[in-house]
Design an enzyme around this catalytic site. Structure first.
Site, PDB file in Angstrom:
ATOM      1  NE  ARG A 156      39.519  40.976  39.371  1.00  0.00           N
ATOM      2  CZ  ARG A 156      38.704  40.266  38.584  1.00  0.00           C
ATOM      3  NH1 ARG A 156      37.580  39.825  39.065  1.00  0.00           N
ATOM      4  NH2 ARG A 156      39.032  39.960  37.363  1.00  0.00           N
TER       5      ARG A 156
ATOM      6  NE  ARG B 247      37.272  43.112  36.196  1.00  0.00           N
ATOM      7  CZ  ARG B 247      36.187  42.733  36.833  1.00  0.00           C
ATOM      8  NH1 ARG B 247      35.731  43.452  37.816  1.00  0.00           N
ATOM      9  NH2 ARG B 247      35.562  41.635  36.480  1.00  0.00           N
TER      10      ARG B 247
ATOM     11  NE  ARG C 220      43.765  40.094  28.302  1.00  0.00           N
ATOM     12  CZ  ARG C 220      43.538  39.424  27.175  1.00  0.00           C
ATOM     13  NH1 ARG C 220      44.462  39.351  26.256  1.00  0.00           N
ATOM     14  NH2 ARG C 220      42.368  38.855  26.979  1.00  0.00           N
TER      15      ARG C 220
ATOM     16  CG  ASP D 238      41.541  34.548  37.663  1.00  0.00           C
ATOM     17  OD1 ASP D 238      41.079  35.651  37.338  1.00  0.00           O
ATOM     18  OD2 ASP D 238      40.824  33.585  37.981  1.00  0.00           O
TER      19      ASP D 238
ATOM     20  CE1 TYR E 139      33.800  31.340  37.558  1.00  0.00           C
ATOM     21  CE2 TYR E 139      34.370  31.513  39.879  1.00  0.00           C
ATOM     22  CZ  TYR E 139      33.872  32.081  38.723  1.00  0.00           C
ATOM     23  OH  TYR E 139      33.435  33.379  38.739  1.00  0.00           O
TER      24      TYR E 139
END
Ligand code: CP3
Length: 347
Positions: free
Chosen positions: A26, A30, A39, A76, A153
């Site tokens: 990651r 992040r 972003r 993702d 999920y």
């Protein structure tokens, strides 16, 4: 096209190398303020992930900032369910949510096996563009979730501490569970093969929720599907793309994972290096610093890195954290981790 820095690939293939390679799970998206700027420009996580130019930019940011030995494509694991017909939303400070879930055979009948080129072309474009912009500096890691983690999920609909809705289905409707797991697996194999064709140099499979299963359930509902993926994505011998399996929390399955047709086994910080070497004698190991160590001071980070390197040894080993870096980590501490491995990890 030869890579300027192919340390990670040589190590993953089992060669002896001049030092321990290092990257961080990651690492993109992040901790860097540069990420947050891009972003914001994109407006949302999903738009960012679906815009190859921006995805490539944030993929390369940690290579510039930390001088890691690999980039990992910005995307993702949940793009696969979306491509199967189950879209997700990314809710600020809450994480991913699926407005619709799939919990029965009839709901499953509305989904399809993802077509990598048409449904996930934006990831493949991001990989191609990143490869071009990286200009052979370091290898590019492609990835996907393990079928069981994706199943969690898709059935639960959101993150959970227990994933009891997902686990319940393993007991109450195992036929449905296997059918959904197989459809995820078929989608994932095609997707990873396409990532390799697009230029991914190594593939990592994230089984982030492996640790919530009992050993028996893991053997029944997770391992066989990871095995199918490992057996099928190796690709043509001339590409020879190594595969890493990271099953967070599955300390009980290390021996079995070590017998898959993968090259590298990822470990979390609960897994002792010496014990792991004994259980997995013929694979390269990756891991496993507790990401919380990066909240300690610089001297302590170095001490913990030294302890980790002493535990694993300096060959057949890729230094990493034991799970993704936490979002509130000071980027200077992340850099300290990488620098410490480079300095202390010589052959
Ligand atoms: O490694 C990288 O930096 C590349 C990109 C990457 C993301 N997600 C981007 C992301 C990778 C490899 C992942 C994998 C992923 N996603 C996993 C497996 C690894 C793990 O940590 O166990 C899982 C379980 C997910 C699902 C997911 N995506 C969750 C639970 C969340 C919310 C919490 C979080 O991790 O931030 C996401 C969102 C997500 N995925 C973000 C990023 C950069 C944050 C979204 C934002 O920027 O708004």
């Amino acid at each position: 096209m030869t890579l300027q820095n192919d340390l990670l690939l040589r190590t993953a293939r089992g060669e002896l190398t001049e030092r321990v390679p290092v990257w961080m799970m990651r690492q993109a998206g992040r901790v860097l303020p540069q990420y947050r700027a891009v972003r914001e420009q994109a407006g949302s996580f999903i738009t960012l992930a679906k815009t190859p130019e921006l995805a490539a930019e944030v993929t390369i940011q940690p290579v510039d900032a930390f001088d890691v030995d690999a980039a990992i494509i910005f995307s993702d694991i949940l793009v696969v369910p979306e491509a199967m017909g189950l879209p997700y939303e990314m809710i600020e400070s809450r994480g991913p949510v699926f407005p619709q879930t799939v919990r029965s055979m009839s709901e499953l009948s509305r989904l399809r096996v993802a077509d990598a080129e048409s449904d996930l072309g934006y990831v493949l474009d991001a990989i191609k563009l990143t490869k071009k912009e990286l200009n052979n500096r370091v290898p590019l890691i492609g990835f996907a979730g393990a079928p069981f983690t994706i199943f969690c999920y898709m059935t639960e609909g959101k993150g959970s501490k227990t994933f009891s809705v997902a686990k319940k289905l393993l007991y109450t409707d195992p036929d449905f569970a296997h059918a959904l797991l197989q459809q995820i697996t078929d989608s994932t194999i095609a997707y990873l093969q396409a990532q390799i064709r697009a230029g991914a140099d190594l593939i990592q499979i994230f089984d982030s929720w492996a640790g919530i299963l009992s050993p028996e359930q893991y053997t029944t509902f997770s391992l066989p599907y990871i095995k199918q993926i490992c057996d099928l994505i190796a690709g043509p011998p001339d590409r020879n793309v190594p595969v890493t399996v990271f099953a967070k929390g599955a300390f009980f399955a290390r021996q079995d994972i070590g017998q898959l047709s993968c090259d590298v086994v990822g470990l979390d910080w609960n897994m002792d290096p010496h014990e792991s070497r004994q259980l997995i004698p013929n694979r390269v190991l990756q891991g496993n610093l507790d990401p919380c160590v990066l909240y300690a001071d610089f001297a302590q980070i170095r001490t913990e890195v030294k302890r980790m390197l002493d535990g694993f040894g300096h060959q057949h080993y890729i230094a990493n954290l034991g799970h993704g870096i936490y979002p509130d980590t000071d980027p200077d501490k992340a850099k300290c981790f990488v620098d410490a491995v480079k300095e202390l990890g010589a052959a």
